[in-house]
Design an enzyme around this catalytic site. Structure first.
Site, PDB file in Angstrom:
ATOM      1  N   TRP A 117      14.306 -33.451  14.145  1.00  0.00           N
ATOM      2  CA  TRP A 117      14.110 -33.920  13.471  1.00  0.00           C
ATOM      3  C   TRP A 117      12.882 -34.753  12.806  1.00  0.00           C
ATOM      4  O   TRP A 117      12.435 -35.086  11.312  1.00  0.00           O
ATOM      5  CB  TRP A 117      15.505 -34.903  13.008  1.00  0.00           C
ATOM      6  CG  TRP A 117      15.948 -35.131  13.890  1.00  0.00           C
ATOM      7  CD1 TRP A 117      16.265 -35.438  14.814  1.00  0.00           C
ATOM      8  CD2 TRP A 117      15.024 -36.960  14.135  1.00  0.00           C
ATOM      9  NE1 TRP A 117      16.076 -36.504  16.092  1.00  0.00           N
ATOM     10  CE2 TRP A 117      15.568 -37.111  16.007  1.00  0.00           C
ATOM     11  CE3 TRP A 117      14.091 -37.630  13.119  1.00  0.00           C
ATOM     12  CZ2 TRP A 117      15.531 -38.457  16.184  1.00  0.00           C
ATOM     13  CZ3 TRP A 117      13.881 -38.660  13.863  1.00  0.00           C
ATOM     14  CH2 TRP A 117      14.491 -38.950  15.493  1.00  0.00           C
ATOM     15  N   CYS A 148       6.908 -38.281  19.864  1.00  0.00           N
ATOM     16  CA  CYS A 148       6.724 -37.883  21.016  1.00  0.00           C
ATOM     17  C   CYS A 148       5.502 -38.718  21.698  1.00  0.00           C
ATOM     18  O   CYS A 148       5.222 -39.044  22.621  1.00  0.00           O
ATOM     19  CB  CYS A 148       6.792 -36.107  21.110  1.00  0.00           C
ATOM     20  SG  CYS A 148       6.121 -35.301  20.159  1.00  0.00           S
ATOM     21  N   LYS A 186      16.279 -22.949  14.856  1.00  0.00           N
ATOM     22  CA  LYS A 186      17.508 -23.068  14.250  1.00  0.00           C
ATOM     23  C   LYS A 186      16.953 -25.450  14.016  1.00  0.00           C
ATOM     24  O   LYS A 186      16.632 -26.126  15.203  1.00  0.00           O
ATOM     25  CB  LYS A 186      18.540 -23.744  15.523  1.00  0.00           C
ATOM     26  CG  LYS A 186      19.880 -24.138  15.910  1.00  0.00           C
ATOM     27  CD  LYS A 186      19.254 -25.912  16.097  1.00  0.00           C
ATOM     28  CE  LYS A 186      20.465 -26.260  16.747  1.00  0.00           C
ATOM     29  NZ  LYS A 186      20.355 -27.544  15.294  1.00  0.00           N
ATOM     30  N   HIS A 187      17.185 -25.713  12.946  1.00  0.00           N
ATOM     31  CA  HIS A 187      16.546 -27.082  12.700  1.00  0.00           C
ATOM     32  C   HIS A 187      17.670 -28.023  13.316  1.00  0.00           C
ATOM     33  O   HIS A 187      19.381 -27.417  13.577  1.00  0.00           O
ATOM     34  CB  HIS A 187      16.319 -27.007  11.525  1.00  0.00           C
ATOM     35  CG  HIS A 187      14.864 -28.208  11.341  1.00  0.00           C
ATOM     36  ND1 HIS A 187      14.504 -28.566  11.822  1.00  0.00           N
ATOM     37  CD2 HIS A 187      13.924 -27.877  10.531  1.00  0.00           C
ATOM     38  CE1 HIS A 187      13.839 -29.530  11.801  1.00  0.00           C
ATOM     39  NE2 HIS A 187      12.422 -28.973  10.626  1.00  0.00           N
ATOM     40  N   ALA A 188      16.819 -29.737  13.594  1.00  0.00           N
ATOM     41  CA  ALA A 188      17.607 -30.495  14.226  1.00  0.00           C
ATOM     42  C   ALA A 188      19.565 -30.327  12.739  1.00  0.00           C
ATOM     43  O   ALA A 188      19.499 -30.191  10.983  1.00  0.00           O
ATOM     44  CB  ALA A 188      17.629 -31.944  14.300  1.00  0.00           C
ATOM     45  N   SER A 189      20.642 -30.952  13.164  1.00  0.00           N
ATOM     46  CA  SER A 189      21.775 -31.353  12.007  1.00  0.00           C
ATOM     47  C   SER A 189      21.437 -32.060  11.267  1.00  0.00           C
ATOM     48  O   SER A 189      22.421 -32.067  10.088  1.00  0.00           O
ATOM     49  CB  SER A 189      22.989 -31.261  12.688  1.00  0.00           C
ATOM     50  OG  SER A 189      23.253 -29.970  13.654  1.00  0.00           O
ATOM     51  N   GLU A 199       8.591 -28.769  24.524  1.00  0.00           N
ATOM     52  CA  GLU A 199       8.005 -29.368  23.860  1.00  0.00           C
ATOM     53  C   GLU A 199       8.750 -30.981  23.860  1.00  0.00           C
ATOM     54  O   GLU A 199       9.803 -31.153  23.092  1.00  0.00           O
ATOM     55  CB  GLU A 199       7.511 -29.803  22.154  1.00  0.00           C
ATOM     56  CG  GLU A 199       6.192 -28.620  22.644  1.00  0.00           C
ATOM     57  CD  GLU A 199       4.247 -28.450  23.133  1.00  0.00           C
ATOM     58  OE1 GLU A 199       4.689 -29.730  23.530  1.00  0.00           O
ATOM     59  OE2 GLU A 199       3.775 -28.581  22.553  1.00  0.00           O
ATOM     60  N   LEU A 200       8.605 -31.507  25.234  1.00  0.00           N
ATOM     61  CA  LEU A 200       9.879 -32.688  25.208  1.00  0.00           C
ATOM     62  C   LEU A 200       9.364 -34.500  25.045  1.00  0.00           C
ATOM     63  O   LEU A 200       8.258 -33.959  23.772  1.00  0.00           O
ATOM     64  CB  LEU A 200      10.334 -32.848  26.452  1.00  0.00           C
ATOM     65  CG  LEU A 200      10.852 -31.332  26.927  1.00  0.00           C
ATOM     66  CD1 LEU A 200      11.721 -30.933  28.419  1.00  0.00           C
ATOM     67  CD2 LEU A 200      11.650 -30.719  26.119  1.00  0.00           C
ATOM     68  N   GLY A 220      12.029 -31.116  21.823  1.00  0.00           N
ATOM     69  CA  GLY A 220      13.046 -31.709  21.841  1.00  0.00           C
ATOM     70  C   GLY A 220      13.347 -32.936  22.483  1.00  0.00           C
ATOM     71  O   GLY A 220      12.113 -33.148  23.143  1.00  0.00           O
TER      72      GLY A 220
END
Ligand code: NAP
Length: 463
Positions: free
Chosen positions: A130, A262, A154-157, A228-229, A206
């Protein structure tokens, strides 16, 4: 809360969405697969025409898209609009360069003719966070679609309206239905998607825990992933640095996106001889930052994206203090000025905070602080600075400030990170590969490397 827009400035639930059921997910993946069979055969010129149109829609409606992001995750409105513009730039970059980046490469061998060609893989799943709701998706989608793949998101909720808006941009730009689809699904539904034979690869941006979970699921299916963390990027300031510029950049580099990036600078490693001067200036600048409604263009720092993030961040700060760290400014969300503004009383505001004297054995040294909290360290020399910079499990970016050419060379070569910026803050650029090492992930986005992640690098040998 499931999939919903919850205004982080007020705590108000704006809109709730039902997650897709399993049959609908299956149907959408089928549509993506069917679309791919035609889409892969289209010319680069055709795809580029649509991609340029997508860029133009973003530019024409940047205010509108910016407001959606600010509403859903709280970034200051000017930054949200700038993010839409940057998303347009990555569309244009790959529209203009994909054909050349993926052109056949002839290699002289014992064959009459041997060459490498790059071919799309098929349906690619993108699981996105997000914090940069548009940029993260476009930096995946622009190269993936230009290479001839099709995408499912699938995007963040907490950013469903951003996710739906992005799907609409691609449709309005002319891409076939099925070339890029947003699936409103929760995290628990992702394993079904990864396990589907029609899905060929996945990208995740994420947290580490999501990375472990998704990479395991993809590994079990022998599917490629780009991860990509998180990061705990060092920002090193040596004696010869231009102090004024370094301090001003230190503030931007830590506060970007309300501290939730990040590649935000998270650990400030300063040479002892200039540490007092640096600290005094940094505290002064932190004190001047305006916390408030992110829709107000005067605001420097908006709320954190969710109440859970605020809670987690404050726990980390309290753990640091309990272990002996000293608070130079901030550290207590109860004292933020927004508490006295009725409309913002329930917002997730956290004050700009600087912690120092963190003990050497504090576990917090290994953690990512995802909010406006800076950790400040003093070191005697460059050896100690590099050792401390490399002492985390992360390896995303690093920024080093020094005018000394030898120190610059050492930083470039010895810092363990996916990117090193000398006398500048770490940032992404469509032309340069972006990604991390160690527990910050693997694979690259952007640049030539990014568009070659989701292709079959095929060797052809002819006698
Ligand atoms: P997150 O909780 O991992 O969420 C990211 C995405 O993964 C969301 O769509 C989330 O869905 C999904 N997800 C979470 N757990 C999952 C699981 N077990 N299986 C499948 N999907 C799962 O991360 P975040 O808190 O939103 O984002 C912050 C993190 O992202 C930070 O660590 C930051 O450093 C990192 N980040 C890295 C980069 C980079 O380029 N390296 C860029 C930006 C952010 P739900 O929302 O439904 O849970």
């Amino acid at each position: 809360m499931g999939i919903a827009t919850v205004n982080p400035s007020t705590g108000e639930t704006v809109k709730v969405f039902e997650p897709l059921v399993a049959e609908e997910i299956d149907r959408r993946i089928g549509l993506a697969q069917q679309t791919f069979e035609q889409y892969r055969r289209l010319s680069f010129a055709q795809r580029a025409e649509w991609m340029h149109r997508a860029a133009q829609i973003l530019i024409d409606e940047r205010q509108h898209f910016g407001k959606i992001m600010t509403l859903e995750m709280g970034k200051p409105i000017a930054a949200a609009i700038a993010e839409v513009e940057k998303s347009a730039s990555v569309c244009r970059y790959y529209a203009d360069h994909a054909e050349q980046l993926l052109a056949d490469v002839t290699i002289e061998t014992d064959a009459s003719h041997s060459f490498i060609c790059y071919q799309p893989l098929g349906v690619i799943l993108a699981v996105m966070p997000w914090n940069f709701p548009f940029w993260q998706v476009f930096r995946f989608a622009a190269p993936a679609l230009m290479a001839g793949n099709v995408g499912i998101l699938k995007h963040a909720s907490n950013v469903p309206q951003s996710a739906l808006a992005i799907e609409e941009v691609f449709l309005r730009a002319g891409f076939p239905t099925g070339a890029f689809q947003t699936l409103l699904v929760g995290a628990s539904q992702v394993s079904q998607i990864i396990a589907d034979d029609r899905v060929k690869a996945a990208a995740l941006t994420g947290s580490e825990s999501a990375g472990v979970s998704l990479a395991s699921a993809a590994g079990a299916q022998i599917k490629k992933m780009v991860l990509e963390l998180g990061g705990s990027d060092p920002f090193m300031v040596m004696e010869s640095a231009d102090l004024e510029t370094a301090v001003a950049t230190a503030v931007t580099a830590r506060m970007i996106n309300n501290g939730q990036s990040c590649i935000a600078a998270k650990r400030f490693i300063v040479q002892e001889s200039i540490a007092d001067a640096f600290t005094e200036r940094l505290v002064h600048k932190y004190a001047a930052l305006k916390l408030g409604d992110p829709m107000n263009p005067e605001t420097d720092i908006g709320p954190l994206a969710t109440a859970a993030i605020l809670h987690e961040l404050h726990e980390q700060v309290e753990a640091c203090i309990a272990s002996g760290a000293k608070v130079l400014i901030g550290g207590n969300p109860e004292t933020v000025p927004t508490r006295s503004i009725v409309a913002l009383q329930h917002g997730n505001f956290y004050p700009p905070t600087i912690l120092t004297d963190l003990p050497i054995d504090s576990p917090s040294r290994q953690e990512e602080f995802f909010g406006p909290v800076a950790l400040l360290f003093r070191v005697p020399d460059l050896d100690a600075a590099i050792e401390l910079a490399n002492s985390t499990s992360f390896g995303l970016g690093a920024s080093a400030w020094t005018q000394n050419p030898e120190e610059q060379q050492r930083c470039m070569r010895e810092l363990e990170a996916g990117s090193v910026f000398i006398n500048g803050m770490v940032k992404s650029d469509p032309r340069l590969p972006f990604g991390g090492i160690k527990r910050s992930g693997y694979g690259r986005e952007l640049g030539a490397e990014g568009i070659r992640e989701f292709v079959n690098i095929k060797t052809v040998w002819v006698k």
